[in-house]
Design an enzyme around this catalytic site. Structure first.
Site, PDB file in Angstrom:
ATOM      1  N   GLY A   4      -3.483  -4.417  -4.837  1.00 37.85           N
ATOM      2  CA  GLY A   4      -4.344  -3.319  -5.270  1.00 37.85           C
ATOM      3  C   GLY A   4      -3.562  -2.056  -5.545  1.00 37.85           C
ATOM      4  O   GLY A   4      -2.817  -1.592  -4.681  1.00 37.85           O
ATOM      5  N   HIS A   5      -3.691  -1.538  -6.750  1.00 41.44           N
ATOM      6  CA  HIS A   5      -3.072  -0.262  -7.118  1.00 41.44           C
ATOM      7  C   HIS A   5      -4.181   0.696  -7.545  1.00 41.44           C
ATOM      8  O   HIS A   5      -5.070   0.319  -8.304  1.00 41.44           O
ATOM      9  CB  HIS A   5      -2.109  -0.414  -8.292  1.00 41.44           C
ATOM     10  N   GLY A  30       6.186  11.805  -4.170  1.00 40.07           N
ATOM     11  CA  GLY A  30       4.751  11.975  -4.400  1.00 40.07           C
ATOM     12  C   GLY A  30       4.183  13.067  -3.520  1.00 40.07           C
ATOM     13  O   GLY A  30       4.368  13.048  -2.304  1.00 40.07           O
ATOM     14  N   ASP A  60       0.818  -1.222   0.000  1.00 36.72           N
ATOM     15  CA  ASP A  60       0.000   0.000   0.000  1.00 36.72           C
ATOM     16  C   ASP A  60       0.846   1.263   0.000  1.00 36.72           C
ATOM     17  O   ASP A  60       0.418   2.311   0.476  1.00 36.72           O
ATOM     18  CB  ASP A  60      -0.958   0.025   1.204  1.00 36.72           C
ATOM     19  N   THR A  68      -9.828  -4.693  -0.141  1.00 35.73           N
ATOM     20  CA  THR A  68     -10.700  -5.177   0.933  1.00 35.73           C
ATOM     21  C   THR A  68     -11.573  -4.116   1.566  1.00 35.73           C
ATOM     22  O   THR A  68     -12.579  -4.436   2.189  1.00 35.73           O
ATOM     23  CB  THR A  68      -9.855  -5.805   2.053  1.00 35.73           C
ATOM     24  N   GLY A  81       1.716   2.930  -2.608  1.00 39.95           N
ATOM     25  CA  GLY A  81       1.370   3.797  -3.732  1.00 39.95           C
ATOM     26  C   GLY A  81       2.228   3.505  -4.953  1.00 39.95           C
ATOM     27  O   GLY A  81       2.579   4.419  -5.711  1.00 39.95           O
ATOM     28  N   LYS A  82       2.546   2.228  -5.172  1.00 42.29           N
ATOM     29  CA  LYS A  82       3.387   1.834  -6.301  1.00 42.29           C
ATOM     30  C   LYS A  82       2.738   2.132  -7.637  1.00 42.29           C
ATOM     31  O   LYS A  82       3.404   2.354  -8.645  1.00 42.29           O
ATOM     32  CB  LYS A  82       3.706   0.337  -6.217  1.00 42.29           C
ATOM     33  N   THR A 130       2.267 -12.629   3.009  1.00 44.08           N
ATOM     34  CA  THR A 130       1.568 -13.273   1.908  1.00 44.08           C
ATOM     35  C   THR A 130       2.284 -14.585   1.600  1.00 44.08           C
ATOM     36  O   THR A 130       3.210 -14.981   2.324  1.00 44.08           O
ATOM     37  CB  THR A 130       1.496 -12.339   0.685  1.00 44.08           C
TER      38      THR A 130
END
Length: 424
Positions: free
Chosen positions: A39-40, A412, A12, A298, A14-15, A236
Site C-alpha cells: 500500500g502506497h 520527508g 510502510d 488493512t 512512505g515509499k 511476506t
C-alpha cells in the site's frame, strides 16, 4: 538507466511519495514483487491516491507502468484499483498499465485459504493481510499455480483451477466455503478486458534498457519482510530486497543508476514477530497518533518504536543503497528527546551482536543500546532546503549517515508532494 526504490525496514516507510516525485522524470515504472498486500499513499493537488497492486507511476501521464513477473495478481483488485483511480480524475490509466504474462494469479480461493492458515496458526499467526499472497506464492513454488498467460487458454485454466480447489478442499474440508464454478464464471468476463494489459515483459524491459529509457522500480513491502532476509516466518512470501528486483523484472544489473533505501524516521511494523525498539508506553502511542500509523491496505494500527539503526545497517548490507530517503521526520517535531537504537546486546551473554540475528528467540531477548538526541521542538513542515532545518534535526540526520555509511539524499517533512527536501 534504472533507479530502484526499496523499503529498508518493515514496510510502510512512505515509499510512495518518492516514487511519485521520481516517476515524473521516467518513462517506465515497474513493480517486481508482492501483490495487493502492499500500500502506497500519495497526496497530490489536495487529492489522496491509494495504490496497492498498481505502480504509482500511473500518476505521470507520460509513464508506462508494468506489473512484473515476480508479482502475484488478484485480477478483481486490479480492475477495482483502476476504476478507483479513474474516479479520482487520473487520465488514460488503462492505456498505461501492463502485466507480465509470467506473473501468477491470486484467486479468491487463495484469499480464503490465507484466512484458514492464519486460524490454524492460532497464537502463532503471522498477521498477514489475508489477501492470498502467501498461498499464491506457495502454489507457484509447488508448480500448481496459474500464470496470467494461462487465463487465455480457457480449457487449461478451468482444469487447473478446479484441481487447485480440489487440493485445498481435501485439506480443509467443510471449513473451505468456496464455489470454484463461480470464480471460473467471473474469469469469463475478466478474460476479455484483461487481454489488452498482458505483455511479454522480456522484450519490453530489454528495449527500454537498450534505448536508455529512464526506469523506476518501485519496491513493495521492505527488506525486513523478505522471505530470506526478514524476520522469518513473520515475513511476506516474496523476495522484497534487491535480489527480487532482478528476478522479478529481468533487469540488467549493469544498468542501475541508484538504489534508494527508504527509512522512516522512527520504526513501525504490522503483524507478529519480535520488534526490539517497540515502545508500548507514551512514546509509541504518540508516534502512532501523530504519524497516523494505520495501514492503507488493512486499516490495522501499526506497532511503533524508535528508529532502529541496527535494522537499517543490516538492510543496507543486503540492498547496497546508494542513498537514503528519510521520511516522516516531521512526526518527531514535538518530541523533546529522541532515541535511536545503535546496538543489540545478547540477552544472556551481554555481548554485542555483530549484525541483526536470524534466531527470533535471541532477537526477542536482546537488550538495546540507545543514543539520545535533543529534539528540535518546532515544525519543519514547509522548510524547503536542508540548510533551513533546525540544528538538532540536522544532527539527527547526520548521525544516521555516519552510522549507516550512506548519504541522506531526500528528507520527508510532511504528507504532500511538496514536503520533500533534496539534500544536494
Amino acid at each position: 538507466m534504472a533507479t530502484i526504490i526499496l523499503g529498508a525496514q518493515w514496510g510502510d516507510e512512505g515509499k510512495g511519495k518518492l516514487t511519485d516525485i521520481l516517476c515524473q522524470k521516467v518513462k517506465l515504472c515497474a513493480r517486481s514483487c508482492g501483490g495487493n498486500n502492499a500500500g502506497h499513499t500519495i497526496v497530490a493537488n489536495g487529492i489522496t491516491y491509494d495504490f496497492h497492486l498498481l505502480p504509482s507511476g500511473l500518476m505521470n501521464k507520460e509513464c508506462t507502468n508494468l506489473i512484473g513477473s515476480g508479482v502475484v495478481v488478484h485480477v478483481p483488485a486490479f480492475f477495482k484499483e483502476l476504476k478507483d483511480l479513474e474516479a479520482k480524475g487520473l487520465d488514460n490509466v488503462r492505456d498505461r498499465i501492463f502485466i507480465s504474462d509470467r506473473a501468477h494469479v491470486v484467486f479468491d480461493l487463495h484469499q480464503l485459504v490465507d484466512g484458514l492458515e492464519e486460524v490454524e496458526l492460532g497464537a502463532g499467526a503471522i498477521g498477514t493481510t489475508r489477501k492470498g499472497i502467501g498461498p499464491s506464492y506457495s502454489t507457484k513454488s509447488s508448480r500448481s499455480g496459474v500464470r496470467i498467460s494461462e487465463i487465455f487458454d480457457e480449457a487449461k485454466f478451468e482444469k487447473k483451477l478446479r484441481e487447485l480447489a480440489r487440493s485445498f478442499k481435501k485439506r480443509y474440508g467443510e471449513l473451505l466455503e468456496y464455489d470454484v464454478e463461480e470464480e471460473i464464471s467471473r474469469f469469463k468476463i475478466y478474460r476479455k478486458d484483461l487481454a489488452a494489459h498482458v505483455v511479454d515483459q522480456i522484450p519490453l524491459i530489454r528495449s527500454a534498457q537498450e534505448s536508455s529509457t529512464p526506469i523506476l522500480v518501485e519496491g513493495a513491502n521492505a527488506l525486513m519482510l523478505d522471505i530470506d532476509y526478514g524476520t522469518y516466518p513473520y515475513v511476506t512470501s516474496s523476495s522484497t530486497g534487491l535480489g527480487g528486483v532482478f528476478t522479478g523484472l529481468a533487469l540488467n544489473p549493469k544498468k542501475i543508476n541508484n538504489i534508494i533505501g527508504v527509512v522512516k524516521a522512527y520504526t513501525t511494523r504490522v503483524g507478529g514477530g519480535p520488534f526490539a525498539t517497540e515502545d508500548l508506553e507514551a512514546a509509541g502511542t504518540k508516534l502512532q497518533d501523530i504519524g497516523r500509523e494505520w495501514g492503507v491496505t488493512t486499516g490495522r494500527k501499526r506497532r511503533c518504536g524508535w528508529l532502529d539503526l541496527v535494522v537499517v545497517k543490516y538492510s543496507t548490507d543486503i540492498n547496497y543503497y546508494t542513498s537514503l530517503n528519510i521520511t516522516k521526520l516531521d512526526i518527531l517535531d514535538t518530541f523533546p528527546v529522541i532515541m535511536v537504537a545503535t546496538a543489540y546486546l545478547d540477552g544472556i551473554t551481554g555481548e554485542k551482536l555483530e549484525s541483526f540475528p536470524a534466531d527470533l528467540d535471541q532477537l526477542a531477548n536482546v537488550k538495546v543500546e540507545y543514543k539520545e538526541f535533543k529534539g528540535w521542538e518546532t515544525s519543519i513542515t514547509g522548510i524547503t532546503t536542508y540548510e533551513e532545518l533546525p540544528k538538532e534535526a540536522k544532527e539527527y540526520l547526520e548521525f544516521i549517515e555516519s552510522y549507516v555509511g550512506v548519504k541522506v539524499q531526500y528528507i520527508g517533512t510532511g504528507p504532500s508532494r511538496q514536503n520533500m527536501i533534496e539534500k544536494l
